[in-house]
Design a protein around this motif. Structure first.
Motif, PDB file in Angstrom:
ATOM      1  N   VAL A  12       2.008   9.001 -18.209  1.00 32.57           N
ATOM      2  CA  VAL A  12       1.323   8.872 -19.494  1.00 32.57           C
ATOM      3  C   VAL A  12       1.935   7.742 -20.311  1.00 32.57           C
ATOM      4  N   LYS A  13       3.262   7.669 -20.338  1.00 36.36           N
ATOM      5  CA  LYS A  13       3.925   6.592 -21.081  1.00 36.36           C
ATOM      6  C   LYS A  13       3.507   5.222 -20.560  1.00 36.36           C
ATOM      7  N   ASP A  15       0.779   4.558 -19.147  1.00 36.48           N
ATOM      8  CA  ASP A  15      -0.682   4.471 -19.210  1.00 36.48           C
ATOM      9  C   ASP A  15      -1.301   4.364 -17.815  1.00 36.48           C
ATOM     10  N   TYR A  17      -2.900   6.825 -15.842  1.00 35.96           N
ATOM     11  CA  TYR A  17      -3.558   8.110 -15.620  1.00 35.96           C
ATOM     12  C   TYR A  17      -5.037   7.982 -15.956  1.00 35.96           C
ATOM     13  N   SER A  56       1.346  10.266 -26.892  1.00 33.45           N
ATOM     14  CA  SER A  56       0.724   9.181 -26.144  1.00 33.45           C
ATOM     15  C   SER A  56      -0.798   9.286 -26.173  1.00 33.45           C
ATOM     16  N   VAL A  57      -1.294  10.482 -25.935  1.00 31.84           N
ATOM     17  CA  VAL A  57      -2.751  10.670 -25.877  1.00 31.84           C
ATOM     18  C   VAL A  57      -3.386  10.490 -27.250  1.00 31.84           C
ATOM     19  N   ARG A  60      -3.858   6.933 -28.468  1.00 30.66           N
ATOM     20  CA  ARG A  60      -4.985   6.220 -27.849  1.00 30.66           C
ATOM     21  C   ARG A  60      -6.324   6.730 -28.353  1.00 30.66           C
ATOM     22  N   ASP A  62      -8.348   8.893 -27.028  1.00 27.45           N
ATOM     23  CA  ASP A  62      -9.385   8.972 -26.011  1.00 27.45           C
ATOM     24  C   ASP A  62      -9.897  10.414 -25.910  1.00 27.45           C
TER      25      ASP A  62
END
Length: 86
Positions: A12-13, A15, A17, A56-57, A60, A62
């Motif tokens: 995830v860090k 990016d 995924y 992280s999520v 973003r 998303d």
């Protein structure tokens, strides 16, 4: 399980995924953290991994962020109250 959680957080860090699999990763770490209640250090480690995933999520914004938020709200709605009302 700890190594898997660390790997998921690293992906995830970096990016690396797919948004479709993010909820599976979050759910895996969220559920697994409860298996280490005997070890506060491991519990804190899993909490750190969850924080990494969520930060992280949500940075973003998303579709994964919406899914995680829905999951957490659902957990709150289905958690029994600690007070007993007759």
């Amino acid at each position: 399980e700890m190594a898997i959680a660390d790997l998921l957080a690293l992906l995830v860090k970096l990016d690396i995924y797919k948004p479709d699999t993010m909820m599976d990763a979050f759910n895996t770490v969220f559920v697994t953290r409860n298996t280490f209640v005997h070890s506060p250090a491991l519990c804190y480690h899993f909490e750190d991994v969850l924080v990494t995933l969520v930060k992280s999520v949500f940075s973003r914004k998303d579709n994964s962020a919406k899914l995680i938020l829905e999951f957490l709200v659902n957990q709150l709605l289905h958690t029994p109250s600690s007070s007993s009302n007759p």
